[in-house]
Design an enzyme around this catalytic site. Structure first.
Site, PDB file in Angstrom:
ATOM      1  N   SER A   7       0.854  -1.150  -0.250  1.00  0.00           N
ATOM      2  CA  SER A   7       0.316   0.212   0.401  1.00  0.00           C
ATOM      3  C   SER A   7       1.113   1.310  -0.101  1.00  0.00           C
ATOM      4  O   SER A   7       1.997   1.820   0.526  1.00  0.00           O
ATOM      5  CB  SER A   7      -1.115  -0.328   1.026  1.00  0.00           C
ATOM      6  OG  SER A   7      -1.708   1.195   1.681  1.00  0.00           O
ATOM      7  N   HIS A  32      -1.103  -1.560  -3.718  1.00  0.00           N
ATOM      8  CA  HIS A  32      -2.628  -1.346  -3.550  1.00  0.00           C
ATOM      9  C   HIS A  32      -2.477   0.296  -3.304  1.00  0.00           C
ATOM     10  O   HIS A  32      -1.771   1.073  -2.993  1.00  0.00           O
ATOM     11  CB  HIS A  32      -2.080  -2.229  -1.950  1.00  0.00           C
ATOM     12  CG  HIS A  32      -3.868  -1.849  -1.235  1.00  0.00           C
ATOM     13  ND1 HIS A  32      -4.706  -2.412  -2.023  1.00  0.00           N
ATOM     14  CD2 HIS A  32      -4.390  -0.723  -0.087  1.00  0.00           C
ATOM     15  CE1 HIS A  32      -5.440  -2.272  -1.252  1.00  0.00           C
ATOM     16  NE2 HIS A  32      -5.424  -1.177  -0.013  1.00  0.00           N
ATOM     17  N   ASP A  34      -4.879   3.479  -2.527  1.00  0.00           N
ATOM     18  CA  ASP A  34      -6.295   3.979  -1.042  1.00  0.00           C
ATOM     19  C   ASP A  34      -6.696   5.358  -1.470  1.00  0.00           C
ATOM     20  O   ASP A  34      -5.986   6.245  -0.992  1.00  0.00           O
ATOM     21  CB  ASP A  34      -5.598   3.685  -0.278  1.00  0.00           C
ATOM     22  CG  ASP A  34      -5.133   2.780   0.514  1.00  0.00           C
ATOM     23  OD1 ASP A  34      -6.252   1.997   0.840  1.00  0.00           O
ATOM     24  OD2 ASP A  34      -3.882   1.931   1.187  1.00  0.00           O
ATOM     25  N   MET A  36      -9.263   8.254  -0.125  1.00  0.00           N
ATOM     26  CA  MET A  36     -10.090   8.751   1.196  1.00  0.00           C
ATOM     27  C   MET A  36     -10.580   9.961   0.738  1.00  0.00           C
ATOM     28  O   MET A  36      -9.853  10.872   0.141  1.00  0.00           O
ATOM     29  CB  MET A  36      -9.026   8.753   1.740  1.00  0.00           C
ATOM     30  CG  MET A  36      -8.090   7.124   1.803  1.00  0.00           C
ATOM     31  SD  MET A  36      -7.513   7.387   3.145  1.00  0.00           S
ATOM     32  CE  MET A  36      -6.565   5.796   4.121  1.00  0.00           C
ATOM     33  N   HIS A  65      -8.356   0.909  -3.856  1.00  0.00           N
ATOM     34  CA  HIS A  65      -9.242   1.314  -2.522  1.00  0.00           C
ATOM     35  C   HIS A  65     -10.234   2.038  -2.090  1.00  0.00           C
ATOM     36  O   HIS A  65      -9.568   2.807  -2.130  1.00  0.00           O
ATOM     37  CB  HIS A  65      -8.508  -0.048  -1.749  1.00  0.00           C
ATOM     38  CG  HIS A  65      -9.385  -0.048   0.262  1.00  0.00           C
ATOM     39  ND1 HIS A  65      -8.741  -0.064   0.765  1.00  0.00           N
ATOM     40  CD2 HIS A  65     -10.498   0.358  -0.343  1.00  0.00           C
ATOM     41  CE1 HIS A  65      -9.605   0.108   2.004  1.00  0.00           C
ATOM     42  NE2 HIS A  65     -10.966  -0.295   1.276  1.00  0.00           N
ATOM     43  N   MET A  67     -11.753   4.521  -0.567  1.00  0.00           N
ATOM     44  CA  MET A  67     -12.761   4.143   0.663  1.00  0.00           C
ATOM     45  C   MET A  67     -13.826   5.988   0.293  1.00  0.00           C
ATOM     46  O   MET A  67     -12.917   6.508   0.894  1.00  0.00           O
ATOM     47  CB  MET A  67     -11.358   4.558   1.867  1.00  0.00           C
ATOM     48  CG  MET A  67     -11.011   2.843   1.888  1.00  0.00           C
ATOM     49  SD  MET A  67      -9.562   3.345   3.174  1.00  0.00           S
ATOM     50  CE  MET A  67      -8.455   3.785   1.435  1.00  0.00           C
ATOM     51  N   MET A 136     -11.351  -5.819   5.881  1.00  0.00           N
ATOM     52  CA  MET A 136     -10.562  -4.965   6.381  1.00  0.00           C
ATOM     53  C   MET A 136     -10.700  -5.218   8.280  1.00  0.00           C
ATOM     54  O   MET A 136     -11.445  -5.665   8.336  1.00  0.00           O
ATOM     55  CB  MET A 136     -11.418  -3.910   6.842  1.00  0.00           C
ATOM     56  CG  MET A 136     -12.058  -2.525   5.635  1.00  0.00           C
ATOM     57  SD  MET A 136     -10.354  -2.005   4.631  1.00  0.00           S
ATOM     58  CE  MET A 136      -9.528  -0.942   5.710  1.00  0.00           C
ATOM     59  N   ASP A 174      -6.212  -6.213   5.058  1.00  0.00           N
ATOM     60  CA  ASP A 174      -6.332  -4.871   4.614  1.00  0.00           C
ATOM     61  C   ASP A 174      -6.256  -4.118   5.795  1.00  0.00           C
ATOM     62  O   ASP A 174      -6.760  -3.510   6.862  1.00  0.00           O
ATOM     63  CB  ASP A 174      -7.055  -3.917   4.027  1.00  0.00           C
ATOM     64  CG  ASP A 174      -6.011  -2.307   3.641  1.00  0.00           C
ATOM     65  OD1 ASP A 174      -5.665  -2.343   3.582  1.00  0.00           O
ATOM     66  OD2 ASP A 174      -6.884  -1.989   2.825  1.00  0.00           O
TER      67      ASP A 174
END
Ligand code: DX5
Ligand code: ZN
Length: 220
Positions: A7, A32, A34, A36, A65, A67, A136, A174
Site C-alpha cells: 500500500s 494497493h 488507497d 480517501m 481501494h 474509501m 478490512m 488490509d
C-alpha cells in the site's frame, strides 16, 4: 495464488516512482492504491492524477481501494487511468450490485470491501459476481494501525462460505498486516495481502522479499 499488494499510503511521496520500482523488482504482484475522500473516512489521500502517473511507470496490477462515498461516480475515470482492480465499500454504495456490474463491464476485476463491524450478510446476493472481497482488518482511514483480531474470524467465515458455494473469490486483508500477523491472516484464508507500513518503513526491497517468502512458504 497468494499475492502481495504493497500500500503506497505508507510510501515517501517525494520518491514514489522509485519506491514502487523497489516493490516491483522485489516481486510484489499488486500495488494497493488507497483513495480517501474525507467523508467516507476522515482522511484525504490521493486520487486520479497519481494513479495515471503510476500506470505509466509500473506493470504491477493496480489494486484501487475506494474509501469514498458513492464510488459509482468515478468508476469510468478510474478505469481510464489504468486500474486493474476496483474495490468499493459495501457501506458506501446504495446500489452495490450496480457498482460491481459497472466495474466488470469495463473489463476490470471487481472487489467489495467490508469495514470490520460490517457483517458478511451484505454479500449474500452479490458474492457470485464479485472477484475479490476485501476484509478490512482495521477501521479504514489510516495506515499504521493494529489488526483487530475478530476480523480474522470474519475471514475464516468468508472462506467457508466461498468454499460452500464452490466459488473462487479472492480474499484480501488490509490493515495491520506485518511479519507477525501475516501467518494468522493466511491461515484464516486470505490470499491477497495488503501491507503499507510493513513494506515501506525501513528497507523496502527486503521487507517485500521477506513477506513474499513467508507467503510462499505457507502455499506449499
Ligand atoms: C487503511 C488503508 C490501508 C493502509 C494499510 O485505511 O486501507 O491500505 O494503507 O496500512 P498498514 O499496512 O500500515 O496498516
Ligand atoms: Zn486499503
Amino acid at each position: 495464488m497468494n499475492c502481495l499488494s504493497p500500500s503506497i499510503l505508507a510510501a515517501d511521496f517525494s520518491r514514489l516512482g522509485e519506491q514502487v520500482a523497489f516493490v516491483e523488482q522485489a516481486g510484489a504482484q499488486y500495488l494497493h492504491f488507497d483513495v480517501m475522500d474525507g467523508h467516507f473516512v476522515p482522511n484525504i489521500s490521493f486520487g486520479l492524477p497519481v494513479l495515471r502517473s503510476l500506470r505509466e511507470v509500473t506493470g504491477l496490477m493496480l489494486d484501487v481501494h475506494l474509501m469514498i462515498e458513492r464510488p459509482l461516480r468515478y468508476i469510468d475515470e478510474i478505469a481510464a487511468c489504468g486500474a486493474d482492480i476496483i474495490t468499493v465499500h459495501a457501506e458506501a454504495c446504495a446500489d452495490l450490485d450496480r457498482a460491481v456490474r459497472e466495474i466488470k463491464e469495463k473489463g476490470l476485476l471487481a472487489g467489495v470491501a467490508l469495514c470490520p463491524a460490517t457483517p458478511l450478510g451484505v454479500l449474500e446476493y452479490v458474492l457470485a459476481d464479485v472477484d475479490m472481497v476485501l476484509v478490512m482488518t482495521v477501521n479504514p482511514g489510516f495506515g499504521g494501525q493494529s489488526l483487530i483480531p475478530y476480523t480474522l474470524d470474519k475471514v475464516r467465515d468468508l472462506k467457508a462460505l466461498i468454499n460452500r458455494r464452490g466459488l473462487k473469490t479472492d480474499i484480501e486483508v488490509d490493515g495491520g498486516i506485518n511479519a507477525l500477523t501475516l501467518s494468522a491472516a493466511l491461515e484464516a484464508g486470505a490470499n491477497v495481502i495488503v501491507a503499507g507500513s510493513a513494506v515501506f518503513r525501513g528497507d523496502i526491497a527486503e521487507n517485500t522479499k521477506s513477506l513474499l517468502a513467508q507467503m510462499k512458504a505457507r502455499e506449499k
